[in-house]
Motif scaffolding. Structure first.
Motif, PDB file in Angstrom:
ATOM      1  N   ALA A  18      47.162  34.976  -4.310  1.00  0.00           N
ATOM      2  CA  ALA A  18      46.986  34.276  -3.038  1.00  0.00           C
ATOM      3  C   ALA A  18      47.373  35.213  -1.899  1.00  0.00           C
ATOM      4  O   ALA A  18      48.382  35.925  -1.980  1.00  0.00           O
ATOM      5  CB  ALA A  18      47.856  33.023  -2.997  1.00  0.00           C
ATOM      6  N   ASP A  62      41.957  37.690   5.333  1.00  0.00           N
ATOM      7  CA  ASP A  62      42.929  37.377   4.289  1.00  0.00           C
ATOM      8  C   ASP A  62      43.739  38.638   4.022  1.00  0.00           C
ATOM      9  O   ASP A  62      43.171  39.677   3.645  1.00  0.00           O
ATOM     10  CB  ASP A  62      42.240  36.903   3.014  1.00  0.00           C
ATOM     11  CG  ASP A  62      41.572  35.544   3.185  1.00  0.00           C
ATOM     12  OD1 ASP A  62      42.086  34.740   3.981  1.00  0.00           O
ATOM     13  OD2 ASP A  62      40.531  35.312   2.542  1.00  0.00           O
ATOM     14  N   SER A 101      46.340  34.102   6.134  1.00  0.00           N
ATOM     15  CA  SER A 101      44.931  34.088   6.514  1.00  0.00           C
ATOM     16  C   SER A 101      44.850  33.869   8.017  1.00  0.00           C
ATOM     17  O   SER A 101      45.519  32.984   8.559  1.00  0.00           O
ATOM     18  CB  SER A 101      44.159  32.984   5.773  1.00  0.00           C
ATOM     19  OG  SER A 101      44.143  33.231   4.371  1.00  0.00           O
ATOM     20  N   PRO A 146      40.673  31.731  -0.594  1.00  0.00           N
ATOM     21  CA  PRO A 146      41.566  30.561  -0.689  1.00  0.00           C
ATOM     22  C   PRO A 146      40.864  29.283  -0.241  1.00  0.00           C
ATOM     23  O   PRO A 146      39.937  29.323   0.574  1.00  0.00           O
ATOM     24  CB  PRO A 146      42.723  30.932   0.249  1.00  0.00           C
ATOM     25  CG  PRO A 146      42.158  31.949   1.185  1.00  0.00           C
ATOM     26  CD  PRO A 146      41.139  32.708   0.403  1.00  0.00           C
ATOM     27  N   ASP A 147      41.306  28.181  -0.794  1.00  0.00           N
ATOM     28  CA  ASP A 147      40.726  26.874  -0.463  1.00  0.00           C
ATOM     29  C   ASP A 147      41.407  26.357   0.805  1.00  0.00           C
ATOM     30  O   ASP A 147      42.302  25.518   0.763  1.00  0.00           O
ATOM     31  CB  ASP A 147      40.937  25.913  -1.627  1.00  0.00           C
ATOM     32  CG  ASP A 147      40.240  24.568  -1.393  1.00  0.00           C
ATOM     33  OD1 ASP A 147      39.423  24.487  -0.456  1.00  0.00           O
ATOM     34  OD2 ASP A 147      40.523  23.612  -2.142  1.00  0.00           O
ATOM     35  N   ASP A 148      40.964  26.911   1.959  1.00  0.00           N
ATOM     36  CA  ASP A 148      41.582  26.521   3.228  1.00  0.00           C
ATOM     37  C   ASP A 148      40.647  25.697   4.094  1.00  0.00           C
ATOM     38  O   ASP A 148      40.928  25.459   5.277  1.00  0.00           O
ATOM     39  CB  ASP A 148      42.027  27.762   4.006  1.00  0.00           C
ATOM     40  CG  ASP A 148      40.895  28.757   4.251  1.00  0.00           C
ATOM     41  OD1 ASP A 148      39.745  28.442   3.896  1.00  0.00           O
ATOM     42  OD2 ASP A 148      41.170  29.844   4.790  1.00  0.00           O
TER      43      ASP A 148
END
Length: 616
Positions: free
Chosen positions: A119, A612, A123, A581-583
């Motif tokens: 991770a 990122d 970000s 990433p799941d943002d």
């Protein structure tokens, strides 16, 4: 006189060890050669710390006392480690001891060699269409706005810049994002945080007139205090469609790519224009530009006479230059055509950037040349040619020095006559004179849309197997080289160091290198092993000339064909490409950049970009 044993009774373990060694030695006569040994150990250590790494190592080989002193004192070990890793000591103002700096250097080096990207540390969303950007010394800058036409753009567009202070792990630094009104429409910019400098290219006139604004990076609305003049002016003598800015210490270049190539170099501290010329054409137009040093540069061509080296002076004796040297590459094979030769290198830093305990030596930077070839087989081929800046500088000085023994000791087995100085009048270097011993050729497609994927001696590449980190500064004094060995050929998670005698890849139909120069032995499965280093099949997707669909590399038709030998050692780590990433912003990675402390992935999203950042 104080008894030595009583004097050392309250000393540190290292001091007691050194005094014990000294007691075991016979007292030498006072000669010019032995005076150093009669000094107090603290003074002796301070004297050694004034030497460069080679002299420290030489001293350590003269006697038991100096060997123990060098191996026991952290300050001296730090100096040796800096040299081995191609680094320079950073800001002394940082509250770090020599021991802490040494541990940080080793820890960060180990992090690169065991690179993993989980991770991201953070970000950063940067809205707006990016029209100019730069990543230097822990700062990322971006100008947003619409693309200009040959006539004009919106007068309110591209007048701001977003500067991002990137996070760091050690010393700790938080992310900071600031947007500034520049007061001028900006086509491009270049920066050097170590000099608190940002240079802005105001939107050029249709007649090619240029204005370069010299500002403080920390206050982009303020003129730089060391600038000879606040705004440099000149002319490219034609409309500027595509260009780039770059800075190297006290000089600033504007390289115009299209429609008519031109090189304009200023000394920004004095305000003098040093160079203003069209690069020579022969018979193709130039492709790219790169600084070698603050007084030399190169221009590339998709031609056998591929790399032309130039030198200049400040003050300038002439603004139009002739090439000091030309480096040839192998000619294309029958039916093949050299298409493009781009040049990429890391930024030149005048001194340590803020928050840096150490930073790469400029002379140990690599220059990466991306050669695209239309092959005789109807496919696009991409080869990377990598060479160190110090090799190019040596050629400009009319000779090539032996490779650094810290980095490539196996090359010293070559006859010393191969490293003799060249004729002082030598200007043309055949590819056989420089490429085999001092460069590396790699069959690897470079797919990034963002530059700054080269920094110091490292570069990133995105291939089919994953994300590759290649390091061309492989020290031998730290005992790490064996850890890079692996039987895998750059598969996911594999680590390898390529040295003399490694596997080769054929280049028939791409480059004409003559007969089989390998001369090695078959390894039992039909694969030929060359005597020297060769083009390496890292992860090379070939593409049809009329399609972007990947084709399996190096089919059987090419397996028994000639090989190209090259010898610059390097290590490679291959890891899976990180999953964004799941943002909630989505997007895909269009490039990866790096500096000494970070990897930065760039995600293109609907309203701009997301950075990122992984800190090391």
């Amino acid at each position: 006189m104080v008894n030595p044993q009583s004097r050392s009774s309250g000393a540190s373990p290292i001091e007691r060890k050194l005094h014990a060694v000294k007691l075991d030695l016979p007292v030498p006569e006072m000669t010019s050669q032995s005076r150093l040994l009669h000094l107090p150990l603290e003074i002796c250590a301070e004297v050694l710390a004034l030497l460069d790494s080679r002299d420290i190592l030489s001293c350590s080989e003269t006697c038991k006392l100096l060997r123990t002193l060098v191996s026991s004192l952290t300050t001296l070990q730090y100096i040796l480690a800096l040299s081995a890793h191609g680094m320079r000591d950073g800001l002394r103002a940082l509250p770090l001891t020599a021991s802490e700096r040494l541990n940080l250097l080793r820890t960060r080096r180990a992090s690169w060699r065991t690179l993993t990207l989980g991770a991201p540390s953070t970000s950063i969303h940067l809205p707006g269409a990016c029209q100019a950007y730069d990543l230097v010394g822990g700062y990322f800058g971006k100008c947003s706005g619409a693309r200009e036409t040959e006539v004009s753009i919106d007068t309110d567009d591209r007048r701001t810049i977003t500067l991002v202070t990137l996070p760091s792990f050690e010393p700790p630094q938080e992310t900071k994002v600031e947007t500034y009104d520049l007061g001028v429409q900006t086509k491009d910019f270049a920066s050097d945080p170590s000099q608190d400098l940002i240079a802005l290219l105001e939107m050029p006139g249709v007649d090619g007139s240029i204005k370069l604004h010299l500002r403080r990076l920390s206050e982009p609305g303020t003129t730089h205090p060391e600038a000879g003049v606040g705004v440099l002016t000149g002319s490219a003598e034609n409309f500027i469609a595509e260009c780039m800015l770059d800075v190297a210490d006290d000089v600033l270049v504007l390289y115009v790519r299209e429609p008519e190539p031109r090189i304009i170099i200023f000394n920004w501290r004095t305000g003098e224009q040093l160079v203003n010329m069209e690069p020579p054409s022969h018979p193709v137009m130039p492709d790219d530009f790169s600084f070698i040093s603050p007084r030399s540069f190169l221009v590339t061509y998709a031609h056998t006479d591929a790399i032309r080296l130039f030198t200049f002076t400040s003050p300038s004796s002439s603004q139009t230059l002739e090439a000091t040297a030309t480096l040839r590459i192998p000619p294309p094979a029958p039916g093949a055509r050299l298409s493009v030769l781009n040049a990429i290198t890391g930024p030149w830093l005048a001194r340590a950037p803020s928050g840096s305990a150490h930073f790469p030596l400029n002379e140990r930077r690599i220059h990466m040349f991306n050669l695209t070839i239309a092959g005789a087989d109807g496919l696009w081929h991409e080869l990377l040619i990598v060479v160190r800046a110090q090799t190019l500088s040596s050629i400009l000085q009319h000779g090539i020095s032996p490779p650094d023994y810290f980095l490539a000791p196996q090359l010293f087995s070559t006859s010393s006559t191969a490293f003799g100085l060249a004729d002082e009048e030598k200007t043309l270097w055949e590819w056989t004179e420089w490429l085999p011993s001092y460069a590396r050729v790699i069959a690897l497609s470079q797919q990034f849309h963002w530059q700054r994927y080269v920094h110091g001696s490292r570069m990133l590449a995105h291939g089919i197997a994953g994300l590759h980190m290649l390091d061309f500064d492989v020290p031998i004094k730290d005992g790490e080289r064996k850890k890079w060995k692996d039987t895998g050929l750059f598969g996911k998670g594999s680590i390898a160091v390529w040295e003399e005698g490694e596997k080769g890849v054929p280049v028939s139909g791409v480059l004409n290198v003559g007969g089989d120069v390998g001369g090695g032995e078959d390894d039992g499965d039909g694969t030929h092993w060359a005597q020297g280093l060769v083009i390496d099949e890292v992860d090379a997707p070939y593409h049809s000339l009329n399609s972007n669909s990947p084709i399996s590399p190096f089919d059987k038709v090419l397996e028994q064909e000639p090989e190209l030998v090259s010898a610059l050692p390097y290590g490679c780590v291959c890891i899976p490409v990180p999953v964004p990433p799941d943002d909630g912003r989505g997007g895909t990675y269009t490039g990866f950049m790096l500096d000494e402390q970070r990897v930065v992935g760039v995600r293109s999203v609907e309203d701009g970009e997301v950075l990122d950042v992984w800190t090391l």
